[in-house]
Design a protein around this motif. Structure first.
Motif, mmCIF file in Angstrom:
data_model
loop_
_atom_site.group_PDB
_atom_site.id
_atom_site.type_symbol
_atom_site.label_atom_id
_atom_site.label_comp_id
_atom_site.label_asym_id
_atom_site.label_seq_id
_atom_site.Cartn_x
_atom_site.Cartn_y
_atom_site.Cartn_z
ATOM 1 N N LYS A 134 0.866 -1.184 0.012
ATOM 2 C CA LYS A 134 0.047 -0.078 0.018
ATOM 3 C C LYS A 134 0.823 1.224 0.115
ATOM 4 C CE LYS A 134 -4.148 -2.096 0.533
ATOM 5 N NZ LYS A 134 -3.561 -3.598 0.137
ATOM 6 N N SER A 135 1.881 1.319 -0.841
ATOM 7 C CA SER A 135 2.675 2.492 -1.102
ATOM 8 C C SER A 135 2.950 3.074 -2.335
ATOM 9 C CB SER A 135 4.172 1.892 -0.540
ATOM 10 O OG SER A 135 4.415 0.925 -1.406
ATOM 11 N N LYS A 136 3.569 4.050 -2.739
ATOM 12 C CA LYS A 136 3.835 4.626 -3.954
ATOM 13 C C LYS A 136 5.263 4.322 -4.324
ATOM 14 C CE LYS A 136 0.113 8.003 -3.444
ATOM 15 N NZ LYS A 136 -0.295 9.428 -3.639
ATOM 16 N N VAL A 137 5.572 4.333 -5.810
ATOM 17 C CA VAL A 137 7.013 4.249 -6.447
ATOM 18 C C VAL A 137 7.521 5.566 -6.722
ATOM 19 C CG1 VAL A 137 8.168 3.497 -8.307
ATOM 20 C CG2 VAL A 137 6.490 1.913 -7.306
ATOM 21 N N LEU A 138 8.844 5.813 -6.244
ATOM 22 C CA LEU A 138 9.464 6.964 -6.635
ATOM 23 C C LEU A 138 10.954 6.412 -7.301
ATOM 24 C CD1 LEU A 138 9.802 9.008 -3.080
ATOM 25 C CD2 LEU A 138 8.086 9.309 -4.910
ATOM 26 N N ILE A 139 10.617 7.309 -8.753
ATOM 27 C CA ILE A 139 11.826 6.554 -9.438
ATOM 28 C C ILE A 139 12.795 7.948 -9.691
ATOM 29 C CG2 ILE A 139 10.012 7.498 -11.720
ATOM 30 C CD1 ILE A 139 11.459 4.988 -13.104
ATOM 31 N N SER A 140 13.855 7.356 -9.886
ATOM 32 C CA SER A 140 14.994 8.444 -10.103
ATOM 33 C C SER A 140 16.157 7.689 -10.948
ATOM 34 C CB SER A 140 15.749 8.661 -8.522
ATOM 35 O OG SER A 140 16.762 9.452 -8.752
ATOM 36 N N ASN A 141 16.850 8.575 -11.499
ATOM 37 C CA ASN A 141 18.300 8.308 -12.025
ATOM 38 C C ASN A 141 19.230 7.636 -10.976
ATOM 39 O OD1 ASN A 141 18.915 8.726 -14.848
ATOM 40 N ND2 ASN A 141 17.841 10.661 -14.327
ATOM 41 N N SER A 142 19.611 6.350 -11.489
ATOM 42 C CA SER A 142 20.835 6.095 -10.383
ATOM 43 C C SER A 142 21.672 7.198 -10.208
ATOM 44 C CB SER A 142 21.372 4.738 -10.705
ATOM 45 O OG SER A 142 22.741 4.441 -10.111
ATOM 46 N N PRO A 143 22.169 7.703 -8.945
ATOM 47 C CA PRO A 143 23.154 8.760 -8.526
ATOM 48 C C PRO A 143 24.425 8.261 -9.139
ATOM 49 C CG PRO A 143 21.968 8.332 -6.681
ATOM 50 C CD PRO A 143 21.561 7.275 -7.577
ATOM 51 N N GLU B 146 12.323 14.154 -19.028
ATOM 52 C CA GLU B 146 11.120 13.920 -19.934
ATOM 53 C C GLU B 146 11.000 12.626 -20.169
ATOM 54 O OE1 GLU B 146 9.390 15.408 -24.340
ATOM 55 O OE2 GLU B 146 11.163 16.287 -23.628
ATOM 56 N N ASP B 147 12.066 11.794 -20.411
ATOM 57 C CA ASP B 147 11.891 10.304 -20.814
ATOM 58 C C ASP B 147 11.501 9.666 -19.546
ATOM 59 O OD1 ASP B 147 12.981 10.650 -23.408
ATOM 60 O OD2 ASP B 147 14.942 10.352 -22.886
ATOM 61 N N LEU B 148 12.005 9.982 -18.306
ATOM 62 C CA LEU B 148 11.576 9.534 -17.197
ATOM 63 C C LEU B 148 9.952 9.709 -16.822
ATOM 64 C CD1 LEU B 148 14.219 9.956 -14.438
ATOM 65 C CD2 LEU B 148 13.361 7.771 -15.140
ATOM 66 N N GLU B 149 9.723 10.781 -17.292
ATOM 67 C CA GLU B 149 8.155 11.157 -17.029
ATOM 68 C C GLU B 149 7.351 10.258 -17.804
ATOM 69 O OE1 GLU B 149 6.764 13.035 -14.877
ATOM 70 O OE2 GLU B 149 8.057 14.276 -14.244
ATOM 71 N N ASN B 150 7.790 10.062 -19.114
ATOM 72 C CA ASN B 150 7.102 9.295 -20.286
ATOM 73 C C ASN B 150 7.086 7.703 -19.758
ATOM 74 O OD1 ASN B 150 6.539 11.580 -21.824
ATOM 75 N ND2 ASN B 150 8.570 11.189 -23.082
ATOM 76 N N TYR B 151 8.164 7.424 -19.086
ATOM 77 C CA TYR B 151 8.421 6.058 -18.775
ATOM 78 C C TYR B 151 7.211 5.445 -17.994
ATOM 79 C CZ TYR B 151 10.966 1.897 -17.451
ATOM 80 O OH TYR B 151 11.310 0.389 -17.320
ATOM 81 N N ILE B 152 6.698 6.622 -17.002
ATOM 82 C CA ILE B 152 5.961 6.261 -15.785
ATOM 83 C C ILE B 152 4.541 6.796 -16.173
ATOM 84 C CG2 ILE B 152 7.635 5.901 -13.947
ATOM 85 C CD1 ILE B 152 6.964 8.606 -13.105
ATOM 86 N N SER B 153 4.431 7.459 -17.057
ATOM 87 C CA SER B 153 3.158 8.103 -17.563
ATOM 88 C C SER B 153 1.978 7.508 -17.444
ATOM 89 C CB SER B 153 3.103 8.878 -19.082
ATOM 90 O OG SER B 153 3.190 7.808 -19.924
ATOM 91 N N ASP B 154 1.999 6.182 -17.675
ATOM 92 C CA ASP B 154 0.664 5.260 -17.632
ATOM 93 C C ASP B 154 0.417 4.974 -16.147
ATOM 94 O OD1 ASP B 154 0.325 5.589 -20.358
ATOM 95 O OD2 ASP B 154 1.486 3.930 -20.871
ATOM 96 N N HIS B 155 1.390 5.255 -15.272
ATOM 97 C CA HIS B 155 0.947 4.647 -13.564
ATOM 98 C C HIS B 155 0.833 5.670 -12.827
ATOM 99 C CE1 HIS B 155 2.427 1.018 -15.588
ATOM 100 N NE2 HIS B 155 3.350 1.573 -15.999
ATOM 101 N N ASP B 156 -0.271 5.866 -12.454
ATOM 102 C CA ASP B 156 -0.551 7.337 -11.297
ATOM 103 C C ASP B 156 0.211 6.946 -10.048
ATOM 104 O OD1 ASP B 156 -2.176 8.183 -13.088
ATOM 105 O OD2 ASP B 156 -4.176 7.172 -12.443
ATOM 106 N N ASN B 157 0.488 5.557 -9.659
ATOM 107 C CA ASN B 157 1.424 5.249 -8.452
ATOM 108 C C ASN B 157 2.647 5.363 -8.520
ATOM 109 O OD1 ASN B 157 0.763 4.267 -5.929
ATOM 110 N ND2 ASN B 157 1.295 2.328 -6.293
ATOM 111 N N ALA B 158 3.145 6.236 -9.607
ATOM 112 C CA ALA B 158 4.564 6.368 -9.685
ATOM 113 C C ALA B 158 4.964 7.674 -9.973
ATOM 114 C CB ALA B 158 5.148 5.543 -10.703
ATOM 115 N N SER B 159 5.938 8.484 -9.315
ATOM 116 C CA SER B 159 6.563 9.819 -9.599
ATOM 117 C C SER B 159 7.878 9.937 -9.765
ATOM 118 C CB SER B 159 6.066 10.858 -8.603
ATOM 119 O OG SER B 159 6.224 10.433 -7.290
ATOM 120 N N LYS B 160 8.607 10.854 -10.062
ATOM 121 C CA LYS B 160 9.819 11.198 -10.401
ATOM 122 C C LYS B 160 10.447 11.817 -9.289
ATOM 123 C CE LYS B 160 10.947 14.043 -13.518
ATOM 124 N NZ LYS B 160 11.666 14.895 -12.639
#
Length: 268
Positions: free
Chosen positions: A33-42, A51-65
């Motif tokens: 019952k959580s959400k996904v945070l996506i980031s470039n590996s440091p 923009e590519d990261l945003e498009n990668y998760i655009s279909d998933h409301d449960n993920a953000s950058k």
């Protein structure tokens, strides 16, 4: 039942068209019952455009950058700030196992106060997490794996498969017996199935044998613990072991660092 605003941190180095790592992370987010945070590996030299990261998760409301940086207090600073309960990493075999391990993602994995899910090129795209494989060695820290495995039984109705090592030394036998007694007592508090399987292998080989068991399917999660005491060879020893397992088996791995004063998922 769960605390609000728990997160799964997904670190990416390239955007795989089949979205394997993202789909695995989203499944874990659903279970907890959580959400996904996506980031470039440091540690990635080739950063993915926002923009590519945003498009990668655009279909998933449960993920953000989000954006991360490398500092001495990471990853545990961001883990605490954002209430992150798991990291999720798609291993890049070419870049993640170079000699100077302190300069790559393994320095984060092995210092995090949360467990890390690892997937690789061979990892199955299936994301059931309904069968959890638990090799048990002679170290008392094995009990920590039982706590994390119990979450999958409780929250995803998973079956937990316990595979204790077989030892000749009485002191090692006693530790394994104590771990099983602890596990039975803890698991009896919840309603989910678990099974104990006999093994002919010692603690030295039990982790890899768990991947080969007849009861282990390609998509089953295998729960492992980092080995050896902290020291100069800690990064090298553990990264070598993970590289081998990631290269040879299709199972996702949950890697736990023992005695890390963990930030535990909230279930109350």
């Amino acid at each position: 039942m769960y605390a609000k605003n728990q997160h799964i941190l997904l670190l990416v180095q390239k955007l795989n068209p089949n979205k394997k790592a993202l789909n695995h992370a989203l499944k874990i987010a659903t279970i907890f019952k959580s959400k996904v945070l996506i980031s470039n590996s440091p540690f990635s030299k080739n950063k993915i455009a926002d923009e590519d990261l945003e498009n990668y998760i655009s279909d998933h409301d449960n993920a953000s950058k989000i954006q991360l940086s490398i500092t001495e207090d990471q990853p545990n600073k961001i883990i605490k700030q954002l209430n992150i309960i798991f990291m999720f990493i798609e291993i890049d075999v070419k870049n993640d196992f170079k000699f100077y391990l302190r300069n790559n993602i393994f320095s984060w994995i092995l210092n995090a106060k949360i467990p890390t899910f690892l997937v690789g090129q061979k990892t199955s795209i299936k994301t059931e997490y309904s069968n959890i494989i638990l090799p048990i060695d002679h170290k008392k820290e094995s009990k920590e794996k039982m706590i994390w495995a119990s979450y999958f039984g409780r929250f995803n109705n998973a079956v937990v498969q316990l595979i204790p090592a077989t030892e000749k030394e009485e002191v090692f036998k006693k530790t394994i017996r104590n771990t099983l007694l602890f596990t039975k007592k803890m698991f009896s508090q919840f309603i989910f199935n678990y099974k104990i399987h006999k093994s002919e292998f010692s603690s030295k080989h039990i982790d890899e044998e768990a991947f080969k068991m007849a009861t282990t399917n390609e998509s089953d999660l295998v729960v492992l613990m980092t080995g050896k005491a902290q020291g100069v060879f800690f990064l090298r020893y553990n990264s070598k072991k993970i590289k081998h397992l990631i290269n040879h088996y299709p199972n996702p791995i949950l890697l736990i660092n023992p005695m890390k004063d963990y930030y535990l998922p909230c279930d109350g």
